[in-house]
Write a protein that holds these residues in place. Structure first.
Motif, PDB file in Angstrom:
ATOM      1  N   TYR A 247       0.014   5.595   1.677  1.00  0.00           N
ATOM      2  CA  TYR A 247       0.917   6.754   1.596  1.00  0.00           C
ATOM      3  C   TYR A 247       0.351   7.802   0.637  1.00  0.00           C
ATOM      4  O   TYR A 247       0.377   8.996   0.912  1.00  0.00           O
ATOM      5  CB  TYR A 247       2.308   6.322   1.112  1.00  0.00           C
ATOM      6  N   ARG A 273      11.592   0.199   1.550  1.00  0.00           N
ATOM      7  CA  ARG A 273      12.739   0.901   2.105  1.00  0.00           C
ATOM      8  C   ARG A 273      12.865   2.321   1.584  1.00  0.00           C
ATOM      9  O   ARG A 273      13.395   3.208   2.245  1.00  0.00           O
ATOM     10  CB  ARG A 273      13.971   0.114   1.631  1.00  0.00           C
ATOM     11  N   VAL A 274      12.373   2.533   0.395  1.00  0.00           N
ATOM     12  CA  VAL A 274      12.599   3.805  -0.278  1.00  0.00           C
ATOM     13  C   VAL A 274      11.390   4.739  -0.139  1.00  0.00           C
ATOM     14  O   VAL A 274      11.417   5.891  -0.543  1.00  0.00           O
ATOM     15  CB  VAL A 274      12.974   3.542  -1.759  1.00  0.00           C
ATOM     16  N   LEU A 275      10.346   4.226   0.458  1.00  0.00           N
ATOM     17  CA  LEU A 275       9.201   5.072   0.757  1.00  0.00           C
ATOM     18  C   LEU A 275       9.623   6.135   1.773  1.00  0.00           C
ATOM     19  O   LEU A 275      10.586   5.942   2.520  1.00  0.00           O
ATOM     20  CB  LEU A 275       8.105   4.199   1.385  1.00  0.00           C
ATOM     21  N   ALA A 276       8.890   7.243   1.815  1.00  0.00           N
ATOM     22  CA  ALA A 276       9.207   8.287   2.802  1.00  0.00           C
ATOM     23  C   ALA A 276       7.995   8.488   3.692  1.00  0.00           C
ATOM     24  O   ALA A 276       6.970   8.947   3.205  1.00  0.00           O
ATOM     25  CB  ALA A 276       9.570   9.584   2.082  1.00  0.00           C
TER      26      ALA A 276
END
Lengths: 325, 325
Positions: A247, A273-276
């Motif tokens: 990322y 889960r909190v990655l974009a």
DNA sequence: TTGTATGCGTTATCAG
DNA sequence: CTGATAACGCATACAA
């Protein structure tokens, strides 16, 4: 003032005196071996005395006498990685129920410390070992279970179904239409990672473009930068942390996820889960792994033979980091 | 076949026999108390015999005899949180150098288990306790250090300079021009969180809009949703995980970070860097905290009085989640 | 300079 | 049904 004097330990002799019986009677009662040997009355008296005095058996004495410490050691590569925290928790829960305590040994991703640490343990209070991606030092005969290793070196093994994991991942990517799939692999030398590489090569009809990276975002980012140069449209990462590095690299280069690059991780750590965008990853029951491993060791310790190999199911968790090329 | 028989332990008697000396001589030599009492020749012989036999002293016997186990326990609220992994590593490193082993007790964020676990420990092999955000059960007199607690209940304390941490954070926000600043606080009851709330109120001239959240992304997201309704332009979070929840809530509501909302976290966990945008947060030396705490306990155990309070510096790490309103 | 004897708190084997 | 008694392996006071 510093309290130098040790807290006044109450021993089984104190309990015996208080209950008006002999010390051996106390031992019999409190170790539950009084079945039909001690009268209900005396038993009650002993228990009462023990409770009043707050008696706790001295574990050192018991260990010395019985030869077992009711304690096992869990050796992990890096406790800083949340994955191992979950494994530890699972092992600890199972251990607690069985009246065991687990001591954690953190190798700190440093193979050099490993031997020394394990050696120290063998001398120590551990009845057995839970070895995560780690071998028993040669020449040591001990009760041990290996976690995330392949069977074949005599020790029972508990591992994740990584073959299924990479199958899920590459099938998903293939179904999406990807043909140039890269592999961001771990530079930590362990069989589970070799297995992933082999399986990918097998499914892809040849070894994919590969980079090796350490388990840090920064290190993984550097490696991922090289991978980006390969012109792949999707990458499978040996771990979510590695995926995080991808990322970072993608952000640096302005490549969009998932439009320009699909990425799949492994482990389903919380932060996935909190990655974009939220990371598609292979979910794994880390606590279960720890618990099953402890149970296998407990059986071994009890003189019962544990299964040679137990493999735990995994599942692909599709989120938003994958799309058609 | 399962190996039921214990590995043949070699004792100091075996070494003595091999070296042709008495058991007490072996003990003297190997415990380093031979200074000028044992001839160099015998000492050499003893060491050689011990090495050949692979002798390791039995810790249970030693503990029984000396009354100390050379082991301490670290009690943490949740080992699954990487922050505590770092604390553990720091403590473990310091402990290893001092010849101690540290056993980890994970409360699992469940205060109910706490007392039981600590009780078990006191009976157990721990010479002392490192208590993270946790109290000693009443009535127990033990050697213990408290981590991230406030001084005043008789136990030495090692803690982070959270006052400075919130000062850095709100000063940064104020300088950026924010006036409506919210507080996403922990619902885990610990003094360090009370302190943060109090300090914010102090700096802001009154209690800020506040929500309480658990240490999970999902739970924090729910709480943060409420906070978003308050119309704040910036939030300070008690922890990076809570900040992650804010990111999730913001994404749901279509509020942009930092354009529409500035967010500051606490701890500088690894994943703070990989968030989009990278999280501005209060960086903290978790390993140092663990190490200092162990050292304080070691002093206590040695009969030396540790400082009543040690506070560790923190620093604001400005990344990209903060901007003018 | 080295060896002998003793006890740490428990469990387990025997007699009574 | 219960109480002496003997280890477990080590450290240490004391004797030689």
């Amino acid at each position: 003032m510093a309290d130098i004097s040790a807290p006044p330990r109450v021993t089984s002799v104190d309990v015996a005196r208080r209950a008006g019986v002999s010390q051996s009677t106390v031992s019999l009662v409190l170790s539950g071996k009084a079945r039909g040997r001690i009268s209900a009355r005396t038993e009650e008296a002993v228990r009462a005395a023990a409770a009043e005095l707050g008696y706790r058996p001295n574990v050192a004495a018991r260990a010395l006498r019985t030869g077992v410490a009711r304690s096992v050691a869990l050796v992990v590569p890096d406790i800083t990685n949340p994955f191992f925290g979950r494994v530890l928790r699972g092992a600890q829960r199972a251990a607690q129920e069985a009246g065991y305590t687990v001591v954690l040994v953190d190798i700190g991703n440093n193979r050099a410390w490993e031997a020394a640490s394990v050696q120290a343990l063998l001398a120590g209070p551990a009845d057995g070992l839970l070895l995560f991606e780690s071998d028993l030092p040669p020449g040591t005969s001990e009760h041990a279970i290996q976690i995330e290793m392949m069977p074949g070196r005599g020790l029972p093994v508990v591992r994740l179904d990584v073959e299924a994991g990479v199958d899920f991942a590459v099938d998903h990517l293939l179904a999406l239409g990807h043909t140039r799939i890269g592999h961001v692999s771990s530079n930590f030398d362990a069989p589970t990672f070799d297995l992933r590489a082999a399986r990918m090569a097998e499914r892809l009809g040849g070894p994919p473009p590969t980079v090796k990276a350490p388990f840090t975002f920064e290190g993984a980012k550097q490696a991922a930068l090289d991978m980006l140069d390969e012109g792949v449209t999707a990458v499978f990462c040996d771990d979510d942390i590695l995926a995080g590095g991808v990322y970072l690299a993608a952000r640096d280069r302005g490549v969009r996820i998932p439009e320009d690059l699909s990425v799949i991780g492994f482990d389903d750590l919380d932060f996935a889960r909190v990655l974009a965008p939220p990371l598609t990853t292979v979910a794994v029951d880390a606590e279960g792994l720890g618990a099953i491993a402890f149970e296998a060791l407990a059986r071994d310790l009890a003189g019962d033979r544990p299964p040679d190999e137990q493999v735990m199911p995994v599942a692909l968790k599709v989120r938003e980091s994958t799309a058609p090329p």
